[in-house]
Design an enzyme around this catalytic site. Structure first.
Site, PDB file in Angstrom:
ATOM      1  N   TYR A  84       3.391   2.118   1.921  1.00  0.00           N
ATOM      2  CA  TYR A  84       4.012   2.509   3.185  1.00  0.00           C
ATOM      3  C   TYR A  84       5.523   2.238   3.128  1.00  0.00           C
ATOM      4  O   TYR A  84       6.044   1.764   2.121  1.00  0.00           O
ATOM      5  CB  TYR A  84       3.341   1.779   4.343  1.00  0.00           C
ATOM      6  CG  TYR A  84       1.898   2.180   4.566  1.00  0.00           C
ATOM      7  CD1 TYR A  84       1.570   3.483   4.933  1.00  0.00           C
ATOM      8  CD2 TYR A  84       0.857   1.268   4.401  1.00  0.00           C
ATOM      9  CE1 TYR A  84       0.242   3.860   5.138  1.00  0.00           C
ATOM     10  CE2 TYR A  84      -0.464   1.633   4.603  1.00  0.00           C
ATOM     11  CZ  TYR A  84      -0.764   2.936   4.969  1.00  0.00           C
ATOM     12  OH  TYR A  84      -2.075   3.305   5.164  1.00  0.00           O
ATOM     13  N   HIS A 112      -1.782   4.075  -1.930  1.00  0.00           N
ATOM     14  CA  HIS A 112      -2.813   5.069  -1.638  1.00  0.00           C
ATOM     15  C   HIS A 112      -2.794   6.225  -2.638  1.00  0.00           C
ATOM     16  O   HIS A 112      -3.799   6.919  -2.794  1.00  0.00           O
ATOM     17  CB  HIS A 112      -2.650   5.600  -0.218  1.00  0.00           C
ATOM     18  CG  HIS A 112      -2.994   4.591   0.830  1.00  0.00           C
ATOM     19  ND1 HIS A 112      -4.168   3.874   0.814  1.00  0.00           N
ATOM     20  CD2 HIS A 112      -2.308   4.172   1.927  1.00  0.00           C
ATOM     21  CE1 HIS A 112      -4.187   3.055   1.857  1.00  0.00           C
ATOM     22  NE2 HIS A 112      -3.077   3.210   2.541  1.00  0.00           N
ATOM     23  N   GLN A 143     -18.430   4.815   2.684  1.00  0.00           N
ATOM     24  CA  GLN A 143     -18.973   6.026   3.304  1.00  0.00           C
ATOM     25  C   GLN A 143     -18.667   6.146   4.790  1.00  0.00           C
ATOM     26  O   GLN A 143     -18.374   7.236   5.281  1.00  0.00           O
ATOM     27  CB  GLN A 143     -20.490   6.085   3.098  1.00  0.00           C
ATOM     28  CG  GLN A 143     -20.913   6.768   1.826  1.00  0.00           C
ATOM     29  CD  GLN A 143     -22.414   6.973   1.760  1.00  0.00           C
ATOM     30  OE1 GLN A 143     -23.108   6.290   1.027  1.00  0.00           O
ATOM     31  NE2 GLN A 143     -22.910   7.905   2.529  1.00  0.00           N
ATOM     32  N   GLU A 186       0.789  -1.238   0.000  1.00  0.00           N
ATOM     33  CA  GLU A 186       0.000   0.000   0.000  1.00  0.00           C
ATOM     34  C   GLU A 186       0.821   1.288   0.000  1.00  0.00           C
ATOM     35  O   GLU A 186       0.312   2.360   0.319  1.00  0.00           O
ATOM     36  CB  GLU A 186      -0.981   0.022   1.191  1.00  0.00           C
ATOM     37  CG  GLU A 186      -2.363  -0.450   0.849  1.00  0.00           C
ATOM     38  CD  GLU A 186      -2.523  -1.971   0.822  1.00  0.00           C
ATOM     39  OE1 GLU A 186      -3.638  -2.415   0.564  1.00  0.00           O
ATOM     40  OE2 GLU A 186      -1.554  -2.717   1.049  1.00  0.00           O
ATOM     41  N   ARG A 234       2.576  -8.712   4.553  1.00  0.00           N
ATOM     42  CA  ARG A 234       1.643  -8.161   3.558  1.00  0.00           C
ATOM     43  C   ARG A 234       2.461  -7.652   2.381  1.00  0.00           C
ATOM     44  O   ARG A 234       3.123  -6.617   2.462  1.00  0.00           O
ATOM     45  CB  ARG A 234       0.819  -7.022   4.190  1.00  0.00           C
ATOM     46  CG  ARG A 234      -0.269  -6.446   3.277  1.00  0.00           C
ATOM     47  CD  ARG A 234      -1.514  -7.285   3.302  1.00  0.00           C
ATOM     48  NE  ARG A 234      -2.557  -6.738   2.438  1.00  0.00           N
ATOM     49  CZ  ARG A 234      -3.564  -5.983   2.866  1.00  0.00           C
ATOM     50  NH1 ARG A 234      -3.661  -5.665   4.151  1.00  0.00           N
ATOM     51  NH2 ARG A 234      -4.478  -5.547   2.030  1.00  0.00           N
TER      52      ARG A 234
END
Length: 666
Positions: free
Chosen positions: A162, A248, A335, A160, A210
């Protein structure tokens, strides 16, 4: 999915992991108690492993100033009650170790190279060799702290975008020392972290890594480098390889509703082909059937689901007991999960108001059953009726249409939002299970509501018709008419209103339905290599123009940039999708009139005519309240909820939350 599997020295009761999610529950009053309730409920739902939100291994790695850390043994020890609660229910609990790297929203954030992330205003400091070696030690210490506090293992966050992921690819690693340059050097940091954690914690401690199976950024890793890293991580001592998808900052959606279910399964398959330890598929897997298909196909050994456990903590248990039809399915709306987190709020869930707020709700039946009439079978009405009946009240639900759903039936017409079908399925089943009397096709009148102890008005909204000359012109249609199929749009369309509904309508008008259902079509639209072999798994520009079914212009009266009020985690997807399909968006518009020539407007003081075959009104909603006012005049006990209470943007999140909370309060 339900069969056991060995991982390291642990025999797992099934092949399902609840993936890591930031919850912000640790920032709440009674944060430990809320985390105990949150995680224990999901352990009762029988996920084999639960992974916490990310804990930083040091001060530099926190995601934001309030981000949790686990480098202090005393702070780690405070988490012991969470471990004990989860383990008492038969699940394992792993702490995720996450160093945010250049994504850390703090002064002094660090990275392999001093390259600012496009989603962060801070420029990172380039780590020295001493910084890197200290950080490896920090990961090992933090893992040992987790072990001492009672955790069964850790997940080392290497995807992701990081810090660890930043070291592995040229996109962010421009170093020329032993930590950069060749793939061997770029892989050294994650390999040394895994090795250090294994050496510090011993063979019985579960170590999950991961791995980024598709970076989705230029300069990302190709499949052969990912496979090479996977083999090194296995050799360094990892028990499980979990797969992460996308950074991201990537311009490709990865988990939101426009992504087809199971879109990333072949990325996991590439990793599985390289190693012998269990490999986990993740992202946009939300039904037992899909999980089963991925596992039986051999593309993965295990399944990680995060948000589906917000939607229904008992996902696995219901599947095991043969009640998969009762699973409250995650609709990938983002949401109340990601959007709440990005807005510094504790995690929630649109379809499950209890998520993250377990301590605020009860499950004990009422001691004083009431007769309850619910008028309106949309999201608010269905939530109220099913919850009230579950708690023991005698409930009758009136719906003027011949089917349930209300505005959800319109929402599900938008591209990718057909997941709302699952919400309708779930509530229809709950209404039947708990004995709600349905009066479909019956518009409730005053006399129909005599004798009820409590009447709930959830009659929803109707489209607002603006006071505009020519609004009754044959070219004009409401968003409800377009999305329901009652009216067909022409080849050139003006959409009046650029809120959430306006954007949904515009996308409905320009995109092909297959883009949200077919993985190959999705990959083509967003420039993704469907084989996940290329650098970053990209096959083109994610923002490259795409053919449009119609010419559409979207307008709003506000001078602000159209789309600024959309969801934090999904708005950029909608805006980019519309740009790709050539939709023009105008702000600061003054509407003048509509006639045979089209829609006449003023922009920056200059007149302009939009020659449109169809003009769609997305100009807000009006509440349906007449019945409530008449009932109140008669002295009845009445509560209005959902759109009837407040006709804001279509908001199923608010509607369902109000409905469940009202039922709890009866």
């Amino acid at each position: 999915m339900l069969s056991p599997i060995r991982a390291g020295q642990h025999m797992l009761r099934n092949r399902v992991i609840m993936g890591s999610m930031h919850t912000r529950l640790e920032t709440e009053p009674d944060g430990i108690a809320k985390q105990i309730a949150f995680y224990a409920e999901r352990a009762r739902g029988e996920a084999a492993i639960l992974v916490t939100g990310g804990f930083s291994p040091n001060a530099e790695g926190i995601f934001d100033p309030e981000g949790p850390r686990i480098d202090d043994p005393k702070e780690a020890e405070n988490l012991r009650p969470i471990c004990e609660a989860v383990q008492a229910e038969g699940s394992l609990l792993c702490a995720q170790l996450l160093h945010a790297g250049r994504y850390a929203k703090i002064e002094g954030c660090v990275a392999p190279s001093p390259i600012r992330a496009p989603i962060n205003r801070y420029v990172p400091r380039e780590m020295t060799d001493a910084d890197i070696r200290r950080t490896i030690e920090d990961f090992a210490k933090s893992a040992a702290n987790a072990q001492a506090a009672g955790f069964d293992g850790v997940e080392i966050m290497g995807s992701e975008g990081y810090l660890i992921n930043e070291f592995t690819v040229p996109h962010t690693n421009k170093r020329e020392d032993e930590w950069g340059g060749s793939a061997e050097n770029r892989h050294r940091f994650p390999v040394e972290i895994v090795r250090a954690v294994r050496e510090r914690c011993g063979p019985g401690f579960l170590v999950i890594y991961r791995i980024s199976a598709a970076d989705l950024v230029e300069g990302g890793a190709p499949a052969d480098e990912i496979a090479d890293l996977a083999r090194k991580i296995e050799a360094a001592g990892a028990d499980i390889l979990n797969t992460g998808i996308g950074w991201h900052e990537a311009r490709v959606p990865t988990i939101a509703y426009p992504v087809p279910r199971g879109a990333w399964r072949k990325a996991a398959a590439n990793v599985k082909a390289a190693v012998s330890i269990p490999v986990v598929a993740s992202n946009r897997i939300n039904t037992p059937e899909l999980a089963e298909d991925i596992l039986t196909s051999g593309e993965a050994d295990m399944i990680s689901m995060a948000r589906p456990f917000l939607a229904d903590p008992h996902f696995v248990k219901k599947a095991r007991e043969g009640h998969a039809d009762e699973i409250n399915t995650c609709i990938a709306c983002n949401q109340a999960c990601l959007d709440f987190i990005f807005s510094d709020r504790p995690v929630g869930c649109l379809v499950n108001p209890r998520a993250g707020r377990e301590t605020e709700f009860r499950d004990t039946p009422t001691e004083s059953p009431k007769t309850v009439a619910v008028v309106g079978g949309g999201a608010a009405g269905m939530a109220t009726a099913s919850e009230a009946a579950r708690l023991g009240h005698d409930v009758t639900l009136f719906e003027a249409q011949d089917k349930l759903g209300g505005q959800l039936n319109l929402a599900q017409a938008a591209p990718g939002k057909d997941e709302f079908n699952e919400t309708l399925r779930y509530y229809s089943g709950q209404l039947q299970k708990h004995g709600v009397k349905l009066r479909l096709g019956q518009r409730a009148g005053l006399d129909d509501l005599n004798g009820f102890d409590h009447v709930v008005i959830s009659t929803g909204v109707t489209p607002r018709i603006p006071d505009l000359l020519g609004v009754d012109h044959p070219s004009v249609a409401t968003y409800a008419e377009i999305l329901s199929g009652a009216r067909a749009a022409g080849e050139t369309v003006a959409v009046m209103g650029a809120g959430g509904i306006g954007h949904d309508v515009a996308e409905f008008l320009v995109t092909e339905p297959a883009e949200a259902h077919n993985t190959d079509a999705f990959c083509d639209t967003w420039g993704v290599d469907p084989k996940f072999a290329t650098s970053g798994a990209l096959a083109g520009d994610p923002l490259a123009p795409k053919p449009s079914r119609r010419k559409v212009v979207m307008l709003q009266r506000k001078a602000s940039k159209p789309g600024t009020g959309l969801g934090v985690s999904t708005g950029w997807i909608l805006r980019n999708a519309l740009r790709k399909h050539g939709v023009e968006a105008l702000g600061g518009v003054v509407y003048d009139r509509i006639d045979d020539a089209g829609l006449h407007i003023m922009v920056d003081g200059a007149p302009k005519t939009i020659a449109a075959d169809t003009i769609v009104l997305c100009t807000g909603q009006e509440p349906e309240r007449a019945l409530a006012e008449d009932l109140t005049a008669r002295g009845a006990t009445v509560t209005m909820i959902g759109g009837a209470k407040e006709a804001a943007e279509l908001d199923a999140l608010r509607a369902i939350d109000e409905g469940v909370r009202l039922a709890q309060s009866l």
